[in-house]
Design a protein around this motif. Sequence first.
Motif, short mmCIF file in Angstrom:
data_model
loop_
_atom_site.label_atom_id
_atom_site.label_comp_id
_atom_site.label_asym_id
_atom_site.label_seq_id
_atom_site.Cartn_x
_atom_site.Cartn_y
_atom_site.Cartn_z
N LEU A 242 0.83 -1.20 0.00
CA LEU A 242 0.00 0.00 0.00
C LEU A 242 0.86 1.25 0.00
CD1 LEU A 242 -2.59 -1.26 2.61
CD2 LEU A 242 -2.82 -1.21 0.11
N VAL A 243 0.38 2.29 -0.64
CA VAL A 243 1.11 3.55 -0.74
C VAL A 243 0.21 4.67 -0.24
CG1 VAL A 243 2.31 5.12 -2.31
CG2 VAL A 243 2.26 2.67 -2.81
N PRO A 244 0.63 5.36 0.83
CA PRO A 244 -0.19 6.45 1.35
C PRO A 244 -0.16 7.64 0.39
CG PRO A 244 1.88 6.33 2.54
CD PRO A 244 1.87 5.19 1.59
N VAL A 245 -1.18 8.48 0.49
CA VAL A 245 -1.29 9.62 -0.43
C VAL A 245 -1.34 10.90 0.38
CG1 VAL A 245 -2.67 10.58 -2.31
CG2 VAL A 245 -2.63 8.11 -1.94
N ARG A 246 -0.31 11.74 0.22
CA ARG A 246 -0.20 12.95 1.03
C ARG A 246 -1.40 13.87 0.84
NH1 ARG A 246 1.44 17.81 -0.49
NH2 ARG A 246 2.10 16.90 -2.46
N LEU A 247 -1.88 13.97 -0.40
CA LEU A 247 -2.98 14.90 -0.66
C LEU A 247 -4.31 14.39 -0.12
CD1 LEU A 247 -2.06 16.06 -4.27
CD2 LEU A 247 -1.70 17.26 -2.10
N GLN A 248 -4.35 13.11 0.19
CA GLN A 248 -5.61 12.55 0.74
C GLN A 248 -5.27 11.64 1.91
OE1 GLN A 248 -8.34 11.01 -2.35
NE2 GLN A 248 -6.86 11.81 -3.81
N PRO A 249 -4.86 12.25 3.05
CA PRO A 249 -4.42 11.43 4.19
C PRO A 249 -5.48 10.38 4.54
CG PRO A 249 -4.10 13.76 4.65
CD PRO A 249 -4.88 13.68 3.36
N GLY A 250 -4.99 9.20 4.90
CA GLY A 250 -5.91 8.13 5.27
C GLY A 250 -6.34 7.29 4.07
N ARG A 251 -5.94 7.72 2.88
CA ARG A 251 -6.26 6.92 1.69
C ARG A 251 -4.98 6.33 1.12
NH1 ARG A 251 -11.23 7.95 -1.35
NH2 ARG A 251 -12.64 8.74 0.23
N PHE A 252 -5.15 5.20 0.48
CA PHE A 252 -3.98 4.47 -0.01
C PHE A 252 -4.18 3.97 -1.44
CE2 PHE A 252 -4.07 4.22 4.51
CZ PHE A 252 -2.74 4.28 4.92
N PHE A 253 -3.12 4.05 -2.18
CA PHE A 253 -3.07 3.29 -3.43
C PHE A 253 -2.57 1.89 -3.09
CE2 PHE A 253 -2.29 7.53 -5.47
CZ PHE A 253 -3.36 7.50 -6.36
N ALA A 254 -2.90 0.94 -3.96
CA ALA A 254 -2.26 -0.37 -3.86
C ALA A 254 -1.36 -0.51 -5.08
CB ALA A 254 -3.31 -1.47 -3.87
N LEU A 255 -0.20 -1.11 -4.89
CA LEU A 255 0.64 -1.43 -6.05
C LEU A 255 0.02 -2.67 -6.72
CD1 LEU A 255 4.20 -0.94 -4.53
CD2 LEU A 255 2.84 0.68 -5.86
N GLU B 272 2.21 13.90 8.02
CA GLU B 272 1.71 14.52 6.79
C GLU B 272 0.83 13.54 6.00
OE1 GLU B 272 4.18 17.60 3.99
OE2 GLU B 272 4.91 15.58 4.24
N LEU B 273 1.18 12.26 6.15
CA LEU B 273 0.44 11.23 5.41
C LEU B 273 -0.75 10.72 6.22
CD1 LEU B 273 3.55 9.23 4.19
CD2 LEU B 273 2.04 10.61 2.75
N GLY B 274 -0.87 11.23 7.44
CA GLY B 274 -1.97 10.79 8.28
C GLY B 274 -1.74 9.40 8.84
N ILE B 275 -0.46 9.06 9.06
CA ILE B 275 -0.16 7.70 9.51
C ILE B 275 0.48 7.71 10.89
CG2 ILE B 275 1.35 5.69 9.10
CD1 ILE B 275 0.96 6.11 6.18
N GLN B 276 0.03 6.81 11.74
CA GLN B 276 0.67 6.64 13.04
C GLN B 276 1.11 5.18 13.14
OE1 GLN B 276 -1.94 7.41 16.27
NE2 GLN B 276 -0.28 7.94 17.66
N VAL B 277 2.38 4.98 13.46
CA VAL B 277 2.89 3.61 13.50
C VAL B 277 2.71 3.06 14.92
CG1 VAL B 277 4.93 2.16 13.19
CG2 VAL B 277 4.52 4.09 11.66
N LEU B 278 2.15 1.88 15.04
CA LEU B 278 1.95 1.28 16.36
C LEU B 278 3.30 0.96 16.97
CD1 LEU B 278 -0.97 -1.15 15.50
CD2 LEU B 278 -1.09 1.12 16.54
N PRO B 279 3.46 1.19 18.29
CA PRO B 279 4.79 1.08 18.91
C PRO B 279 5.48 -0.26 18.65
CG PRO B 279 3.09 1.70 20.53
CD PRO B 279 2.41 1.56 19.22
N GLU B 280 4.75 -1.38 18.79
CA GLU B 280 5.45 -2.67 18.68
C GLU B 280 5.94 -2.98 17.28
OE1 GLU B 280 1.04 -3.71 19.17
OE2 GLU B 280 2.46 -2.11 19.67
#
Length: 580
Positions: A181-194, A570-578
Amino acid sequence: MRWRDLKAGELRTEHVGERLSLAGWTARRRDHGGLVFIDLRDEGGLAQLVINPERAPAAAEVAHGVRNEFVIRAEGEVAARAPEAVNPSLPTGEVELQVDELEIVSRSEPLPFQLDEENVEEATRLRYRYLDLRRERMQRNLRLSATVVAAIRRYMDELGFVDVWTPNLTKATPEGARDFLVPVRLQPGRFFALPQSPQIFKQILMVAGIGRYYQMATCFRDEDLRADRQFEFRQLDLELSFPTREEVWETLEGAVCASFEALERTPPERPFQRLTWHEAMARYGSDKPDLRFGLELHDLTEETRESEFKVFAQAPSVQYLTVAQELSRAELASLEELAKERGGKGLAYLVFDEEGEVRSPIAKFLSAELIEAVRPEQPGATVLFGADEPATVARVLSAVRNHLGRELGLIDESRDEFLWVTDFPLFDWDEDGERWTFSHHPFTGVRPGDEDLIESDPGRALSQAYDLVWNGWELGSGSIRIHDPELQQHVFAAMGISKEEADERFGFLLEVLRMGAPPHGGFALGLERFVALLAGEQNIREVVAFPKTASGSEPLSGAPTPIAQEILAELGIQVLPETT
Ligand code: ASP
């Protein structure tokens, strides 16, 4: 100034007397105190440089400081070697360059491994891939790959296939793996798939009237890496409008033969052999059988229904294969081990000795009739049984068959056996999800006449899918597609995909199919796998310039790496600690 007048490997006796320059890497330097010999290597091969302090004192001075893998440029006169110095194993072995000027163009730190060293660990090879790629084997593999790709392109162009680029940033294409999956800066929370493949786009191109499409497409699949799998790989991807299966097969057979010809090898005979999936499973227990040897499976399910031997009587399927040899206890034990690895409970056997006497712990439970039913034509043979669910029996016995094929030297390595496996089941049973799922991909055509089975008996419905197999390796898959939107909906429904979900995931395809879709079908040939086999390599990493390791990283660049908080934010992503 020209860096070089010729490639090192092009130097021949016809150049004797000419003054010219060569440039390349120092493959080897032999310093005899007086004379210095350097093997100069470039992409064309090797040439010998001779630096004589009496002829060129300054060059000799430079030569003493040259080390392996330094980049150098030499200018001098081509001379014939003395007869005793001729090296017949080198194309340039009759000549050498008598150096007048020598220049160190670029230095090299001491190498982590010598290029002629064997058995360098793969981790080291991949970490220093640029050095590894300088080696002859890798140079040969990359060039072979380029030759094959160029030949296929020429062939496809000649047939009128149009090379169309399809997007890499797209929506999920179900091919049975996980998506990258590829996050999209202009649309945080949305993803492209390769794309796992350009499947949907090539179908759309048929509806768009392209007629014949092809592409050397990069595909991305997030699945465990193996000898024949990378996260990203290329396919010769193609699609035709109004095709018969035979036309698709002919196209592929031509591409395979064009590749063989480009490598100056005798192409395989056409048309390739064909087996339905049912035949392949019944005779070899595999949908990618290696046809370079026999050792076929036989069914004994009927005959064992009443057997006193409960292991047989209660097994849904009993099959056997006959080896023309009395296998030893040790060999039988290792085969049993293999059977267990493949999910079998064990491996029953009967050894028939030269006198025709039977040796086996299970013989006493079997009726004389059953023993006669499997008695080999020639004594001195072993019968191996699989008794389990049909899929388990097939998996175990095909593994045993392949193992014995290799171990007993039954494989005729001089043969190339290409095979189309056809008429795959439309659906597979998904144990975890407890539902039917696609066996190829959800857009695969239904075998004409089997449409009603989609609802009434999905497990029996056959598809119009086919695989290409070479010596037991699956080279790729394809199918005639569904072009009727109603039928497509029907297939989605059979897999438990609701109308809403189908609209959300594949609505764009369904819409396309409602606007004048021609019958269409195609194929995708895994290029790296094909090239690896052509190059005689077991592992596709040997034909990929910068592959990932088995654990999924790329040691040269160090990817994948963590990403800074601000960028993630900026991409609207938060990485889970573990997982960091
Ligand atoms: N998209 C399929 C695959 O990647 C090939 C095909 O059906 O043409 O296996």
